[in-house]
Motif scaffolding. Structure first.
Motif, PDB file in Angstrom:
ATOM      1  N   THR A 132     -56.323  43.139  32.319  1.00  0.00           N
ATOM      2  CA  THR A 132     -54.949  43.269  31.862  1.00  0.00           C
ATOM      3  C   THR A 132     -54.279  44.350  32.701  1.00  0.00           C
ATOM      4  OG1 THR A 132     -53.520  43.500  29.927  1.00  0.00           O
ATOM      5  CG2 THR A 132     -55.389  44.966  30.039  1.00  0.00           C
ATOM      6  N   THR A 178     -55.486  36.513  23.200  1.00  0.00           N
ATOM      7  CA  THR A 178     -55.228  35.719  21.992  1.00  0.00           C
ATOM      8  C   THR A 178     -56.108  34.469  21.975  1.00  0.00           C
ATOM      9  OG1 THR A 178     -52.966  36.527  22.117  1.00  0.00           O
ATOM     10  CG2 THR A 178     -53.396  34.789  20.531  1.00  0.00           C
ATOM     11  N   SER A 196     -46.880  35.185  14.601  1.00  0.00           N
ATOM     12  CA  SER A 196     -46.176  35.647  15.787  1.00  0.00           C
ATOM     13  C   SER A 196     -47.025  36.712  16.452  1.00  0.00           C
ATOM     14  CB  SER A 196     -44.825  36.221  15.364  1.00  0.00           C
ATOM     15  OG  SER A 196     -44.195  36.865  16.451  1.00  0.00           O
ATOM     16  N   VAL A 197     -47.061  36.705  17.777  1.00  0.00           N
ATOM     17  CA  VAL A 197     -47.901  37.657  18.491  1.00  0.00           C
ATOM     18  C   VAL A 197     -47.410  37.912  19.907  1.00  0.00           C
ATOM     19  CG1 VAL A 197     -49.482  35.857  19.330  1.00  0.00           C
ATOM     20  CG2 VAL A 197     -50.282  38.211  19.225  1.00  0.00           C
ATOM     21  N   GLY A 198     -47.636  39.109  20.393  1.00  0.00           N
ATOM     22  CA  GLY A 198     -47.475  39.379  21.820  1.00  0.00           C
ATOM     23  C   GLY A 198     -46.328  40.289  22.163  1.00  0.00           C
ATOM     24  N   GLU A 199     -45.317  40.348  21.324  1.00  0.00           N
ATOM     25  CA  GLU A 199     -44.150  41.191  21.617  1.00  0.00           C
ATOM     26  C   GLU A 199     -43.357  41.330  20.325  1.00  0.00           C
ATOM     27  OE1 GLU A 199     -41.086  38.979  23.739  1.00  0.00           O
ATOM     28  OE2 GLU A 199     -42.349  37.218  23.586  1.00  0.00           O
ATOM     29  N   ASP A 251     -46.774  38.733  11.309  1.00  0.00           N
ATOM     30  CA  ASP A 251     -46.366  39.379  12.562  1.00  0.00           C
ATOM     31  C   ASP A 251     -47.526  40.283  12.947  1.00  0.00           C
ATOM     32  OD1 ASP A 251     -45.260  40.860  14.595  1.00  0.00           O
ATOM     33  OD2 ASP A 251     -43.402  41.324  13.537  1.00  0.00           O
ATOM     34  N   THR A 252     -48.333  39.801  13.877  1.00  0.00           N
ATOM     35  CA  THR A 252     -49.621  40.433  14.144  1.00  0.00           C
ATOM     36  C   THR A 252     -49.540  41.343  15.368  1.00  0.00           C
ATOM     37  OG1 THR A 252     -50.340  38.621  15.578  1.00  0.00           O
ATOM     38  CG2 THR A 252     -50.799  38.389  13.233  1.00  0.00           C
ATOM     39  N   TRP A 254     -51.361  43.705  17.981  1.00  0.00           N
ATOM     40  CA  TRP A 254     -52.657  44.098  18.548  1.00  0.00           C
ATOM     41  C   TRP A 254     -52.557  44.049  20.054  1.00  0.00           C
ATOM     42  CZ3 TRP A 254     -56.323  40.076  20.359  1.00  0.00           C
ATOM     43  CH2 TRP A 254     -55.824  38.765  20.242  1.00  0.00           C
ATOM     44  N   THR A 301     -55.001  43.527  24.045  1.00  0.00           N
ATOM     45  CA  THR A 301     -56.244  43.134  24.723  1.00  0.00           C
ATOM     46  C   THR A 301     -57.347  44.144  24.386  1.00  0.00           C
ATOM     47  OG1 THR A 301     -54.929  42.220  26.528  1.00  0.00           O
ATOM     48  CG2 THR A 301     -57.254  42.637  26.991  1.00  0.00           C
ATOM     49  N   THR A 307     -52.007  53.775  22.125  1.00  0.00           N
ATOM     50  CA  THR A 307     -51.770  52.340  22.315  1.00  0.00           C
ATOM     51  C   THR A 307     -50.803  52.029  23.452  1.00  0.00           C
ATOM     52  OG1 THR A 307     -49.861  52.359  20.833  1.00  0.00           O
ATOM     53  CG2 THR A 307     -52.023  51.981  19.813  1.00  0.00           C
ATOM     54  N   ILE A 317     -43.273  47.692  15.266  1.00  0.00           N
ATOM     55  CA  ILE A 317     -43.597  48.070  16.641  1.00  0.00           C
ATOM     56  C   ILE A 317     -42.339  47.863  17.483  1.00  0.00           C
ATOM     57  CG2 ILE A 317     -45.193  47.715  18.575  1.00  0.00           C
ATOM     58  CD1 ILE A 317     -46.524  48.383  15.758  1.00  0.00           C
ATOM     59  N   ARG A 325     -43.330  48.917  24.379  1.00  0.00           N
ATOM     60  CA  ARG A 325     -44.097  49.828  25.216  1.00  0.00           C
ATOM     61  C   ARG A 325     -43.304  51.099  25.524  1.00  0.00           C
ATOM     62  NH1 ARG A 325     -49.432  48.059  25.782  1.00  0.00           N
ATOM     63  NH2 ARG A 325     -49.493  49.785  27.250  1.00  0.00           N
ATOM     64  N   ASN A 352     -43.360  43.890  29.109  1.00  0.00           N
ATOM     65  CA  ASN A 352     -43.891  42.764  28.359  1.00  0.00           C
ATOM     66  C   ASN A 352     -42.996  41.546  28.603  1.00  0.00           C
ATOM     67  OD1 ASN A 352     -44.776  40.965  26.381  1.00  0.00           O
ATOM     68  ND2 ASN A 352     -45.455  42.640  25.075  1.00  0.00           N
ATOM     69  N   ARG A 357     -48.374  41.075  29.698  1.00  0.00           N
ATOM     70  CA  ARG A 357     -48.214  42.414  30.225  1.00  0.00           C
ATOM     71  C   ARG A 357     -48.209  42.432  31.717  1.00  0.00           C
ATOM     72  NH1 ARG A 357     -52.510  45.648  26.804  1.00  0.00           N
ATOM     73  NH2 ARG A 357     -52.687  46.993  28.586  1.00  0.00           N
TER      74      ARG A 357
HETATM   75  C1  WT7 Z   1     -48.924  44.502  23.827  1.00  0.00           C
HETATM   76  C2  WT7 Z   1     -50.314  44.011  24.057  1.00  0.00           C
HETATM   77  C3  WT7 Z   1     -51.825  40.907  21.154  1.00  0.00           C
HETATM   78  C4  WT7 Z   1     -52.296  39.811  21.981  1.00  0.00           C
HETATM   79  C5  WT7 Z   1     -51.328  39.333  23.002  1.00  0.00           C
HETATM   80  C6  WT7 Z   1     -50.785  40.395  23.916  1.00  0.00           C
HETATM   81  C7  WT7 Z   1     -47.172  43.948  22.389  1.00  0.00           C
HETATM   82  C8  WT7 Z   1     -48.382  42.522  20.703  1.00  0.00           C
HETATM   83  C9  WT7 Z   1     -47.007  42.555  19.030  1.00  0.00           C
HETATM   84  C10 WT7 Z   1     -46.258  42.443  17.817  1.00  0.00           C
HETATM   85  C11 WT7 Z   1     -44.673  43.875  18.735  1.00  0.00           C
HETATM   86  C12 WT7 Z   1     -46.474  43.361  20.050  1.00  0.00           C
HETATM   87  C13 WT7 Z   1     -47.410  45.439  22.343  1.00  0.00           C
HETATM   88  C14 WT7 Z   1     -48.844  45.585  22.781  1.00  0.00           C
HETATM   89  N1  WT7 Z   1     -47.361  43.305  21.092  1.00  0.00           N
HETATM   90  N2  WT7 Z   1     -48.179  42.057  19.477  1.00  0.00           N
HETATM   91  N3  WT7 Z   1     -46.678  41.675  16.792  1.00  0.00           N
HETATM   92  N4  WT7 Z   1     -45.103  43.120  17.727  1.00  0.00           N
HETATM   93  N5  WT7 Z   1     -45.314  44.015  19.901  1.00  0.00           N
HETATM   94  O1  WT7 Z   1     -51.803  41.249  24.326  1.00  0.00           O
HETATM   95  O2  WT7 Z   1     -51.227  41.507  26.741  1.00  0.00           O
HETATM   96  O3  WT7 Z   1     -52.766  43.120  25.570  1.00  0.00           O
HETATM   97  O4  WT7 Z   1     -50.292  43.100  25.105  1.00  0.00           O
HETATM   98  O5  WT7 Z   1     -48.126  43.438  23.322  1.00  0.00           O
HETATM   99  O6  WT7 Z   1     -46.549  46.064  23.245  1.00  0.00           O
HETATM  100  O7  WT7 Z   1     -49.161  46.830  23.314  1.00  0.00           O
HETATM  101  P1  WT7 Z   1     -51.577  42.246  25.502  1.00  0.00           P
END
Ligand code: WT7
Length: 622
Positions: free
Chosen positions: A243, A290, A364-367, A390-391, A393, A395, A478, A492, A495, A501, A506
């Motif tokens: 990543t 994911t 929902s995930v990732g941003e 709204d998850t 997390w 990598t 984080t 959240i 970054r 993002n 990322r």
């Molecule tokens: C970054 C991690 C999580 C797996 C997919 C991305 C952002 C992730 C959310 C959320 C707001 C989120 C953060 C984090 N992010 N989930 N639910 N709400 N922001 O994984 O590529 O490692 O990216 O994604 O900024 O640090 P990744």
């Protein structure tokens, strides 16, 4: 740990303040040696282990026990890129057989326990099967997303000295075919470590094969369908996943066996609350975390039925996701805000023509998800009856850290809400002090190790310490900023480091800058994120160039595609005579970020710049 009520959530959260509570949860899994130890080590010594005296094989938990108890249950429904082609349904019994066959082929080709194996494949069953086959024999899978360029792939292959690469001939994606094997060949020509390339033929295109290539379709068919799972220690490596970070070189996060098993599965179960006959669909690619946690491992360890989709949301038309939900009566759908926004922008008829009544839970995930997208998803896809999880997390975290639990804890629009049991988030201020007020905003840290955390950066433990454990000593940082309300719910905000993002993926600004700076027309550049309606964030570069060139943006973009891959393409390029710098020569990115966001009236103090006139120039150019 089965949390089905708010009270239970609270009880479990309390209970997991003691790390030995996880040993109880470990009883849900099959072990060759049941662990007696939970957490050892801490963030200060940067040497964390979980369940360290346990012995297991993760595939026994993902496959064998279901192949025994529910052999005919469908594990994977594979939906091909072209909706006119037939889907493939794979039962748990068949999946175990396929994984064993693949493991036998790997072994015959010389792959051994502890070897890193790189996958550069599209979303075909053999990718998931191959990854599990690695886990079966104790090899370490390193999956590289099929959208990365040959150069990016080569960097990841070299970094972990990979001897075995697995690819497929071509990857169908919409009306295109990604020439995976060809890109792989280019990558390998830049590396000296690769000995063999195993190729799965997907499209059977007529390609050149040489002595390094081994086509494995027939070998897989003929191989024995049994393979004894290799006994692994809890802390033996399971996979590496690269990543982006805030410096140019991607980081290979290393996840280990038992902690990742427990984390991916417990979070899957408790966040999504899928029942026995439910159909789960995570639309991510396996090339991202994911797809590791919520396709390859979490759901299979639960014995769930899930959809795996080869194609893209807009092919043959933007109704594809909704038609797949209708076709397989999907109950749980997990996707990224960027996909939601892209489909929201299409005509309503695409979702209206599909029957979405099977849906029970959306994810929902990732941003960060914006309120417009959240509302649209909730009303039109979930018909106001499906909780949205709204998850939040990363990598690095191996699985979900902060999220509401579907139908169990309260959902709040655009809020990840509460930490899962075993997750202890804190907010810190600019001086690194913990903010104790309930209602606060600050940088998000995690104050105690959790089972799913990455243990190191492959081959560079010092970088792991520097990146995550040094900024706020004793805590994991984080890289995200967050807000907490008076009830302790987290939101959240994004970054706070030099990571952008883009569409939930990322990318490091330094990585893009390094690549741009290699272009012959560029003298210097600075890259920042900019707001983007569909992608969440877009990539914007400010660059000093040699002379003026009409098509410089397209030249830079094709260069970036070559260096990094299509996800690194710029959304905006501003050619300038200078970059705002401090007296020590540091680029003031804060100013560039503000300008990118159109916030030219709030630039703050620019008097410390050596070249304040550049700011004026930039304002005029935007
Ligand atoms: C970054 C991690 C999580 C797996 C997919 C991305 C952002 C992730 C959310 C959320 C707001 C989120 C953060 C984090 N992010 N989930 N639910 N709400 N922001 O994984 O590529 O490692 O990216 O994604 O900024 O640090 P990744």
């Amino acid at each position: 740990m089965n949390i089905t009520s708010l009270t239970q959530y609270k009880e479990q959260y309390e209970a997991h303040k003691d790390d030995t509570a996880w040993l109880e949860t470990c009883k849900e899994y099959e072990w060759f040696n049941f662990p007696t130890k939970a957490l050892e080590g801490n963030f200060n010594d940067a040497n964390v282990t979980w369940f360290n005296d346990g012995k297991l094989n993760i595939t026994v938990n993902a496959l064998d026990r279901h192949a025994k108890n529910t052999p005919n249950k469908i594990a994977i429904i594979w939906e091909p890129n072209n909706p006119e082609d037939k889907e493939i349904k794979i039962t748990y019994k068949e999946l175990l057989e396929r994984v064993c066959k693949f493991a036998n082929v790997l072994k015959d080709q010389g792959v051994k326990k502890g070897d890193p194996v790189c996958f550069y494949m599209s979303m075909i069953p053999e990718l998931l099967v191959g990854a599990l086959a690695c886990a079966r024999i104790g090899a370490i899978h390193s999956i590289v997303f099929g959208g990365f360029s040959a150069k990016a792939l080569a960097g990841r292959i070299e970094d972990s000295s990979v001897k075995f690469v697995i690819t497929n001939d071509e990857g169908p994606r919409g009306d295109k075919k990604i020439p995976l094997k060809e890109i792989c060949d280019q990558a390998i020509s830049m590396c000296s470590c690769v000995e063999k390339v195993l190729v799965v033929r997907r499209t059977f295109a007529n390609l050149d094969y040489n002595e390094k290539h081994i086509i494995i379709n027939d070998l897989l068919e003929k191989a024995s369908s049994t393979f004894e799972p290799v006994v692994m220690n809890s802390e033996d490596p399971l996979f590496i996943l690269y990543t982006s970070g805030s410096t140019g070189k991607p980081k290979g996060l290393l996840h280990t066996t038992a902690g990742f098993m427990v984390w991916s599965n417990q979070t899957f179960k408790n966040v999504f609350q899928a029942k026995d006959n439910d159909i789960f669909w995570c639309s991510a690619d396996i090339g991202w975390i994911t797809g590791h946690s919520y396709m390859t491992y979490g759901p299979l360890i639960s014995g769930a039925t899930q959809v795996m989709f080869e194609g893209i949301p807009t092919f043959p038309d933007p109704g594809r996701f909704w038609n797949i939900i209708d076709k397989y009566k999907v109950t749980h759908f997990y996707t990224a805000p960027t996909a939601i926004r892209a489909l929201q922008a299409c005509e309503d008829r695409f979702y209206k023509e599909a029957d979405l009544n099977s849906l029970k839970v959306l994810g929902s995930v990732g941003e960060p998800i914006n309120i417009e997208a959240w509302n649209w998803y909730h009303e039109n896809i979930g018909k106001n009856k499906c909780p949205i999880v709204d998850t939040w997390w990363q990598t690095e975290t191996g699985g979900i850290m902060i999220s509401n639990l579907a139908g169990v804890t309260k959902a709040i629009a655009c809020h990840a809400t509460n930490p899962l049991p075993g997750v202890f988030p804190i907010l810190v201020d600019a001086d690194g002090n913990e903010i104790k007020d309930k209602k606060a905003s600050g940088n998000l840290c995690i104050s105690k190790p959790w089972p799913g955390m990455a243990r190191t950066i492959y081959g560079d433990h010092q970088r792991y310490i520097d990146t995550y454990l040094s900024t706020y000593a004793g805590n994991y940082f984080t890289g995200d900023g967050a807000k907490r309300d008076e009830n302790g719910n987290y939101r959240i905000t994004g970054r706070v480091d030099d990571v952008i993002n883009v569409s939930g993926h990322r990318i490091g600004t330094a990585e893009v800058e390094d690549a741009i700076n290699k272009h012959e027309l560029i003298i210097e550049s600075a890259v920042v994120g900019m707001p983007h309606e569909i992608k969440g964030q877009g990539i914007m570069a400010y660059a000093i160039s040699k002379g003026s060139h009409a098509d410089i943006m397209s030249q830079i973009n094709s260069h970036l595609v070559e260096q990094l891959g299509p996800i690194a393409k710029l959304d905006k390029l501003v050619i300038t005579t200078g970059l705002p710098k401090t007296r020590s020569g540091k680029i003031m990115r804060r100013i560039l970020r503000k300008l990118a966001a159109g916030d030219k009236d709030n630039l703050g103090d620019i008097s410390t710049l050596v070249n304040p006139q550049v700011v004026e120039e930039l304002i005029n150019k935007l």
